[in-house]
Motif scaffolding. Structure first.
Motif, PDB file in Angstrom:
ATOM      1  N   GLU A 125      16.776  17.786  -4.565  1.00  0.00           N
ATOM      2  CA  GLU A 125      18.221  17.854  -4.349  1.00  0.00           C
ATOM      3  C   GLU A 125      18.941  18.327  -5.602  1.00  0.00           C
ATOM      4  O   GLU A 125      19.830  19.189  -5.532  1.00  0.00           O
ATOM      5  N   ARG A 126      18.564  17.767  -6.764  1.00  0.00           N
ATOM      6  CA  ARG A 126      19.209  18.166  -8.025  1.00  0.00           C
ATOM      7  C   ARG A 126      18.989  19.642  -8.319  1.00  0.00           C
ATOM      8  O   ARG A 126      19.922  20.363  -8.668  1.00  0.00           O
ATOM      9  N   VAL A 127      17.747  20.083  -8.190  1.00  0.00           N
ATOM     10  CA  VAL A 127      17.426  21.481  -8.494  1.00  0.00           C
ATOM     11  C   VAL A 127      18.114  22.413  -7.499  1.00  0.00           C
ATOM     12  O   VAL A 127      18.689  23.434  -7.893  1.00  0.00           O
ATOM     13  N   LEU A 167       0.827  -1.206   0.000  1.00  0.00           N
ATOM     14  CA  LEU A 167       0.000   0.000   0.000  1.00  0.00           C
ATOM     15  C   LEU A 167       0.862   1.258   0.000  1.00  0.00           C
ATOM     16  O   LEU A 167       0.584   2.206  -0.726  1.00  0.00           O
ATOM     17  N   PHE A 168       1.918   1.260   0.805  1.00  0.00           N
ATOM     18  CA  PHE A 168       2.733   2.458   0.951  1.00  0.00           C
ATOM     19  C   PHE A 168       3.914   2.524  -0.011  1.00  0.00           C
ATOM     20  O   PHE A 168       4.577   3.560  -0.086  1.00  0.00           O
ATOM     21  N   GLU A 169       4.191   1.476  -0.744  1.00  0.00           N
ATOM     22  CA  GLU A 169       5.325   1.468  -1.673  1.00  0.00           C
ATOM     23  C   GLU A 169       5.229   2.576  -2.726  1.00  0.00           C
ATOM     24  O   GLU A 169       6.216   3.282  -2.957  1.00  0.00           O
ATOM     25  N   PRO A 170       4.091   2.785  -3.379  1.00  0.00           N
ATOM     26  CA  PRO A 170       4.027   3.880  -4.363  1.00  0.00           C
ATOM     27  C   PRO A 170       4.291   5.254  -3.739  1.00  0.00           C
ATOM     28  O   PRO A 170       4.981   6.082  -4.337  1.00  0.00           O
ATOM     29  N   GLU A 228       9.943  10.879 -15.325  1.00  0.00           N
ATOM     30  CA  GLU A 228      10.116   9.906 -14.242  1.00  0.00           C
ATOM     31  C   GLU A 228       8.824   9.760 -13.437  1.00  0.00           C
ATOM     32  O   GLU A 228       8.466   8.659 -13.032  1.00  0.00           O
ATOM     33  N   LEU A 229       8.120  10.869 -13.246  1.00  0.00           N
ATOM     34  CA  LEU A 229       6.860  10.841 -12.518  1.00  0.00           C
ATOM     35  C   LEU A 229       5.801  10.060 -13.299  1.00  0.00           C
ATOM     36  O   LEU A 229       5.079   9.235 -12.734  1.00  0.00           O
ATOM     37  N   GLU A 230       5.733  10.284 -14.609  1.00  0.00           N
ATOM     38  CA  GLU A 230       4.784   9.536 -15.442  1.00  0.00           C
ATOM     39  C   GLU A 230       5.102   8.043 -15.424  1.00  0.00           C
ATOM     40  O   GLU A 230       4.195   7.214 -15.363  1.00  0.00           O
ATOM     41  N   LYS A 231       6.391   7.718 -15.472  1.00  0.00           N
ATOM     42  CA  LYS A 231       6.802   6.310 -15.421  1.00  0.00           C
ATOM     43  C   LYS A 231       6.379   5.677 -14.092  1.00  0.00           C
ATOM     44  O   LYS A 231       5.853   4.564 -14.067  1.00  0.00           O
ATOM     45  N   LEU A 232       6.584   6.412 -13.004  1.00  0.00           N
ATOM     46  CA  LEU A 232       6.194   5.922 -11.677  1.00  0.00           C
ATOM     47  C   LEU A 232       4.693   5.699 -11.600  1.00  0.00           C
ATOM     48  O   LEU A 232       4.235   4.664 -11.105  1.00  0.00           O
ATOM     49  N   TYR A 233       3.896   6.657 -12.105  1.00  0.00           N
ATOM     50  CA  TYR A 233       2.441   6.509 -12.092  1.00  0.00           C
ATOM     51  C   TYR A 233       1.997   5.327 -12.949  1.00  0.00           C
ATOM     52  O   TYR A 233       1.084   4.593 -12.574  1.00  0.00           O
ATOM     53  N   ALA A 234       2.651   5.133 -14.096  1.00  0.00           N
ATOM     54  CA  ALA A 234       2.291   4.005 -14.963  1.00  0.00           C
ATOM     55  C   ALA A 234       2.595   2.678 -14.268  1.00  0.00           C
ATOM     56  O   ALA A 234       1.777   1.756 -14.297  1.00  0.00           O
ATOM     57  N   ASN A 286       7.810   9.903  -2.896  1.00  0.00           N
ATOM     58  CA  ASN A 286       8.572  10.785  -2.010  1.00  0.00           C
ATOM     59  C   ASN A 286      10.055  10.754  -2.334  1.00  0.00           C
ATOM     60  O   ASN A 286      10.730  11.784  -2.309  1.00  0.00           O
ATOM     61  N   SER A 287      10.576   9.589  -2.645  1.00  0.00           N
ATOM     62  CA  SER A 287      11.986   9.457  -3.001  1.00  0.00           C
ATOM     63  C   SER A 287      12.282  10.231  -4.285  1.00  0.00           C
ATOM     64  O   SER A 287      13.294  10.939  -4.375  1.00  0.00           O
ATOM     65  N   LEU A 288      11.409  10.100  -5.270  1.00  0.00           N
ATOM     66  CA  LEU A 288      11.585  10.812  -6.533  1.00  0.00           C
ATOM     67  C   LEU A 288      11.533  12.323  -6.316  1.00  0.00           C
ATOM     68  O   LEU A 288      12.351  13.072  -6.857  1.00  0.00           O
ATOM     69  N   MET A 289      10.585  12.779  -5.506  1.00  0.00           N
ATOM     70  CA  MET A 289      10.468  14.208  -5.220  1.00  0.00           C
ATOM     71  C   MET A 289      11.731  14.721  -4.516  1.00  0.00           C
ATOM     72  O   MET A 289      12.225  15.799  -4.840  1.00  0.00           O
ATOM     73  N   LEU A 290      12.235  13.962  -3.571  1.00  0.00           N
ATOM     74  CA  LEU A 290      13.426  14.356  -2.837  1.00  0.00           C
ATOM     75  C   LEU A 290      14.643  14.428  -3.763  1.00  0.00           C
ATOM     76  O   LEU A 290      15.423  15.380  -3.703  1.00  0.00           O
TER      77      LEU A 290
END
Length: 163
Positions: free
Chosen positions: A32-34, A16-19, A100-106, A24-28
């Motif tokens: 960091e990059r920006v 349930l919490f994996e996505p 990357e966000l679209e890939k994660l949602y897919a 959150n990891s992707l956002m972080l």
């Protein structure tokens, strides 16, 4: 028995919490990059400004003022080019983040669809067994036993009528 139930609960909670964890990891990572890129840009801009101030303190006559003005125009051109490059780089970063966000949602949608399909296939045998049991009860009912009472209505109108 409790261990299996607890393990199953833990696994379902993890799924349930994996996505959300991945999001959150992707956002972080993106933040960091920006932030890192913006800090580097700020450093470049502050160095340019400091150099301009040093050059301004060396003005001693009209000729050095003219030279400073010429270098100032060159620096402004360099600054505008740097700002365009920074904007282009930040745009590329945002497009990369979007993909990357679209890939994660897919991936999350596909995993959810698989879980729903798996749940449906697991519940189908139980529903088939239940239907078979109902058919057996119905055939036994025709053998002379009384029919079951009709289901009670639970609508608001029915509750008002019974009051």
């Amino acid at each position: 028995m409790q261990d299996k139930t607890f393990d199953a609960f833990n696994e379902q909670t993890r799924q349930l919490f994996e996505p959300m964890r991945r999001l959150n990891s992707l956002m972080l990572q993106n933040m960091e990059r920006v932030s890192e890129y913006q800090m580097e840009s700020l450093k470049r801009y502050s160095q340019m400004g400091t150099e301009r101030l040093r050059d301004a303190t060396e003005i001693s006559d009209a000729e050095s003022l003219r030279d400073f003005g010429t270098r100032q125009a060159e620096m402004l051109n360099e600054l505008s080019q740097q700002m365009l490059e920074d904007a282009r780089t930040l745009g590329e970063m945002s497009l990369q983040f979007k993909s990357e966000l679209e890939k994660l949602y897919a991936e999350s949608g596909q995993a959810l669809a698989e879980q729903v399909g798996q749940s449906a296939s697991e519940s189908k045998p139980a529903a088939t067994a239940k239907a078979a049991g109902s058919a057996a009860d119905a055939s036994a009912g025709t053998a002379g036993e009384s029919k079951p009472a009709p289901a009670k209505s639970t609508s608001q109108a029915a509750r008002k009528r019974s009051s």
